[in-house]
Structures are given as structure tokens and as C-alpha cells.
Design a protein around this motif. Structure first.
Motif, PDB file in Angstrom:
ATOM      1  N   GLN A   1     -15.572   5.006   6.173  1.00  0.00           N
ATOM      2  CA  GLN A   1     -14.461   3.757   4.920  1.00  0.00           C
ATOM      3  C   GLN A   1     -14.335   2.697   6.000  1.00  0.00           C
ATOM      4  O   GLN A   1     -14.058   3.007   7.054  1.00  0.00           O
ATOM      5  N   VAL A   2     -13.649   1.606   5.646  1.00  0.00           N
ATOM      6  CA  VAL A   2     -13.718   0.608   5.906  1.00  0.00           C
ATOM      7  C   VAL A   2     -11.853   0.398   6.358  1.00  0.00           C
ATOM      8  O   VAL A   2     -11.465   0.817   4.973  1.00  0.00           O
ATOM      9  N   GLN A   3     -10.770   0.704   6.949  1.00  0.00           N
ATOM     10  CA  GLN A   3      -9.196   0.525   6.691  1.00  0.00           C
ATOM     11  C   GLN A   3      -9.018  -1.068   7.176  1.00  0.00           C
ATOM     12  O   GLN A   3      -9.646  -1.865   7.816  1.00  0.00           O
ATOM     13  N   LEU A   4      -8.379  -1.967   6.565  1.00  0.00           N
ATOM     14  CA  LEU A   4      -7.379  -3.436   6.749  1.00  0.00           C
ATOM     15  C   LEU A   4      -6.289  -2.817   6.962  1.00  0.00           C
ATOM     16  O   LEU A   4      -5.556  -2.197   6.194  1.00  0.00           O
ATOM     17  N   VAL A   5      -5.671  -2.736   7.742  1.00  0.00           N
ATOM     18  CA  VAL A   5      -4.019  -3.812   8.581  1.00  0.00           C
ATOM     19  C   VAL A   5      -3.875  -4.863   8.621  1.00  0.00           C
ATOM     20  O   VAL A   5      -4.027  -5.770   9.553  1.00  0.00           O
ATOM     21  N   GLU A   6      -2.569  -5.407   7.614  1.00  0.00           N
ATOM     22  CA  GLU A   6      -2.017  -7.550   8.426  1.00  0.00           C
ATOM     23  C   GLU A   6      -1.257  -6.641   8.445  1.00  0.00           C
ATOM     24  O   GLU A   6      -0.171  -5.821   8.823  1.00  0.00           O
ATOM     25  N   SER A   7      -0.892  -7.464   9.677  1.00  0.00           N
ATOM     26  CA  SER A   7       1.042  -8.719   9.667  1.00  0.00           C
ATOM     27  C   SER A   7       1.250  -9.222  10.175  1.00  0.00           C
ATOM     28  O   SER A   7       0.167 -10.742  10.104  1.00  0.00           O
ATOM     29  N   GLY A   8       2.535  -9.794  10.433  1.00  0.00           N
ATOM     30  CA  GLY A   8       2.232 -11.178  10.141  1.00  0.00           C
ATOM     31  C   GLY A   8       3.247 -11.456   9.201  1.00  0.00           C
ATOM     32  O   GLY A   8       3.915 -12.928   9.708  1.00  0.00           O
TER      33      GLY A   8
END
Length: 120
Positions: A1-8
Motif C-alpha cells: 500500500q501507498v500512504q500519503l502525508v501532507e504538510s504545509g
């Protein structure tokens, strides 16, 4: 699986700038087109910008000339960015990172979202 983590995300005055980032974790195998979407209160989620693995970009009309999407590959991570300039109050929304992953099947991965608030 691919996990995505946003910031900013954050609070900025109209006319200001923000840069959103998204980083993948897990295998990067099969990651194809990536994009940013946003959802304002009471509205449906909408596409903001996409970028293919070949770096072709597409923008919704309301952000053309103001936002720039880009991506970069590291050893086991793909980074996705959204540079947002000349921000307007109507850009206020939760911004989501998306990746289309092609393996035995095609599926969408989503980040948890990051809030962008533009004050007038």
C-alpha cells in the motif's frame, strides 16, 4: 500500500503564498499520476492540479497562473508539491494529496488533508 502525508497548510492573508508538500511511504512501485484536490465547506471535492509520471501538468482554470504543481523522486519516496501564490479567500479549503497507483489493479490513494485558510 501507498500512504500519503501532507504538510504545509495554514492561515495566510489574501495575496500571500503557501507551499504544500506530500510525501509517500511504502512502496513507490506503480505510482502514476499524482494530484492535489480541495474541498471547501459545503462543497464537493474538486481537482486543483495533476501531474503525470512524465511531468505533464493540468490545472483547474481558477488556479492557472497562480499555482504550480511539481513532483520529485527520492530513493523510496515520491514528493508532491503545490506552490500557491496570489492566494484568494475562495482558495480556502482542505487540500488533499492523491496518487493513482497501477499494480495488479488501479487504485486511488489519499492523504489525510491539510487546511488552507486565506483571510481577506
Amino acid at each position: 500500500q501507498v500512504q500519503l502525508v501532507e504538510s504545509g497548510g495554514g492561515l495566510v492573508q489574501a495575496g500571500g503564498s503557501l507551499r504544500l508538500s506530500c510525501a509517500t511511504s511504502g512502496s513507490t512501485f506503480g505510482i502514476n499520476t499524482m494530484g492535489w484536490y480541495r474541498q471547501a465547506p459545503g462543497k464537493q471535492r474538486e481537482l486543483v492540479a495533476t501531474i503525470t509520471a512524465g511531468l505533464n501538468t493540468n490545472y483547474t482554470d481558477s488556479v492557472k497562473g497562480r499555482f504550480t504543481i511539481s513532483r520529485a523522486n527520492a530513493k523510496n519516496t515520491v514528493y508532491l508539491y503545490l506552490q500557491m501564490n496570489s492566494l484568494k479567500p475562495e482558495d480556502t479549503a482542505v487540500y488533499y494529496c492523491n496518487a493513482v497507483v497501477v499494480r495488479l489493479r488501479v487504485y486511488d490513494c489519499w492523504g489525510q488533508g491539510t487546511q488552507v485558510t486565506v483571510s481577506s
